[in-house]
Design a protein around this motif. Sequence first.
Motif, PDB file in Angstrom:
ATOM      1  N   ARG A 238       3.061   0.338   0.064  1.00 46.37           N
ATOM      2  CA  ARG A 238       1.012   1.289  -0.302  1.00 46.37           C
ATOM      3  C   ARG A 238       1.041   0.279  -1.903  1.00 46.37           C
ATOM      4  O   ARG A 238       1.415   0.390  -2.586  1.00 46.37           O
ATOM      5  N   PRO A 239       0.060  -0.371  -1.827  1.00 48.58           N
ATOM      6  CA  PRO A 239      -0.167  -0.703  -2.989  1.00 48.58           C
ATOM      7  C   PRO A 239      -0.753   0.329  -3.675  1.00 48.58           C
ATOM      8  O   PRO A 239      -1.306   1.454  -3.161  1.00 48.58           O
ATOM      9  N   VAL A 240       0.240   0.238  -4.925  1.00 46.99           N
ATOM     10  CA  VAL A 240      -0.599   1.283  -6.376  1.00 46.99           C
ATOM     11  C   VAL A 240      -2.200   1.243  -7.078  1.00 46.99           C
ATOM     12  O   VAL A 240      -2.344   2.778  -7.200  1.00 46.99           O
ATOM     13  N   LEU A 241      -1.952   0.228  -6.994  1.00 40.80           N
ATOM     14  CA  LEU A 241      -3.738  -0.072  -7.973  1.00 40.80           C
ATOM     15  C   LEU A 241      -4.800  -0.588  -7.969  1.00 40.80           C
ATOM     16  O   LEU A 241      -4.616  -0.792  -6.700  1.00 40.80           O
ATOM     17  N   GLN A 242      -5.694   0.428  -7.789  1.00 41.06           N
ATOM     18  CA  GLN A 242      -6.969  -0.054  -7.302  1.00 41.06           C
ATOM     19  C   GLN A 242      -7.720  -0.066  -8.620  1.00 41.06           C
ATOM     20  O   GLN A 242      -7.906   0.585  -9.988  1.00 41.06           O
ATOM     21  N   TRP A 243      -8.773  -1.551  -8.350  1.00 38.69           N
ATOM     22  CA  TRP A 243      -9.277  -1.892  -9.864  1.00 38.69           C
ATOM     23  C   TRP A 243     -10.921  -1.820  -9.281  1.00 38.69           C
ATOM     24  O   TRP A 243     -11.968  -1.668  -8.506  1.00 38.69           O
ATOM     25  N   LYS A 244     -11.834  -0.254  -9.845  1.00 41.68           N
ATOM     26  CA  LYS A 244     -12.935  -0.562 -10.124  1.00 41.68           C
ATOM     27  C   LYS A 244     -13.959  -0.047 -10.957  1.00 41.68           C
ATOM     28  O   LYS A 244     -13.634   0.264 -11.988  1.00 41.68           O
ATOM     29  N   THR A 245     -15.221  -0.600 -10.907  1.00 40.62           N
ATOM     30  CA  THR A 245     -16.712  -0.677 -11.791  1.00 40.62           C
ATOM     31  C   THR A 245     -17.600  -0.142 -11.152  1.00 40.62           C
ATOM     32  O   THR A 245     -17.493   1.128 -10.289  1.00 40.62           O
ATOM     33  N   CYS A 246     -18.908  -0.745 -11.722  1.00 37.58           N
ATOM     34  CA  CYS A 246     -20.299   0.051 -11.236  1.00 37.58           C
ATOM     35  C   CYS A 246     -20.856  -0.918 -11.357  1.00 37.58           C
ATOM     36  O   CYS A 246     -21.089  -1.669 -12.436  1.00 37.58           O
ATOM     37  N   ILE A 247     -22.305  -0.996 -11.064  1.00 34.94           N
ATOM     38  CA  ILE A 247     -23.469  -1.971 -10.871  1.00 34.94           C
ATOM     39  C   ILE A 247     -23.996  -1.317 -12.505  1.00 34.94           C
ATOM     40  O   ILE A 247     -24.407  -0.432 -12.643  1.00 34.94           O
ATOM     41  N   SER A 248     -24.617  -1.857 -12.861  1.00 36.34           N
ATOM     42  CA  SER A 248     -25.082  -1.819 -14.518  1.00 36.34           C
ATOM     43  C   SER A 248     -26.148  -1.958 -14.462  1.00 36.34           C
ATOM     44  O   SER A 248     -27.258  -1.853 -15.462  1.00 36.34           O
TER      45      SER A 248
END
Length: 374
Positions: A238-248
């Motif tokens: 099970r992947p431990v990491l997610q990487w998220k951001t937003c539209i600027s």
Amino acid sequence: MNSRKTFAAIDLEAYRYNLRYLTSKACPAKVMAVVKADGYGHGAVQLARVAQEEGVEYLAVAFLEEGLRLREAGIKIPILVLNYVEPSSFEAAFENNLTLTIVSHEQLKAIEASMKSGTAMNSAFHIVVDTGMRRLGLEWRESLNLLKASIDIGLNVEGAYTHFATADEKGSGFVAEQLKAFLSFLNQAERITKKTLLKHISNSAGIMYIDNSYFDYVRAGIASYGLQPSSQRDENLRPVLQWKTCISFVKKIYPGYGVGYGQTFVADREMTVATIPVGYADGYNRHLSNRGFVIISGRRCPVLGRVCMDQFVVDVTHLDHSPKVGDEVVLIGSQGNESISAEEMAEWNGTINYEVTCAISSRVPRLYMKGENI
């Protein structure tokens, strides 16, 4: 404060699950959790605490400073330092009960010189045997001489290990060669030590494909973070990491408009594009220029032009809903029915998943979750 809504979410329950799964896979060998390189970018202190709670009996780090940081954070279980330590730093290792790796006769002389304080006499050591990696240690016959010399000066040589070079290549004949060399060493080593050594050989790929019943530990690194140790996928991880951001930012561009440095992308039609406030200073590799994808509104959106230090641009023309500033953007992880894995990003980069997560810089906050929706 998180002014740009950018973070790496670390699921501690997924890490806990992976440790349990790998423990069952390796049994009767135990898991030594590898938390070097700040836990492969996931956060060494937080994950070491989980490992300790789970009953993991040994941790491994690359360098002395990584072990000292864990001690300062209150980690009590044994920690093996896998790599070079400058002789002037031996005392710090001994005082903090860190297990050093014996690699050469020259290093052993330096350890002997530092034994005047007496702290080395109470410390544990492991000897690394070079069976084919050609990085650290001596070949197995010379390693026996090094082991005897270590015992002769009174060191507590607690364990011995080597490292597979090709365990990620299922069916590799070189794995068998390395295993044979290490077993040859072990068959004679315990006559020298007159005690049972802690023995370990397998990295994550070795856990998957090698019979570890003869060994005491397996060194679980990349697989413990839910990332694949080879091209042969194990869907139980099970992947431990997610990487998220937003539209600027969102804007229209028109035929003939170039995007980014060097104008490496030029629009051939009217398009809607969105700016993403992440760049190579965050670990979003410049090799993803005109090659990578992100997920917005459950759909993949391609990177347009070159990735900059702090931002890049993606095509959102095809989205069903008009994107807005602040909308969630997934770099690694899932949204709706779509997902992007560290392995896939590594393929776009021409590298491996290890580098992808290790490269996520300290500028990206880590948020530690316990199985909650991220």
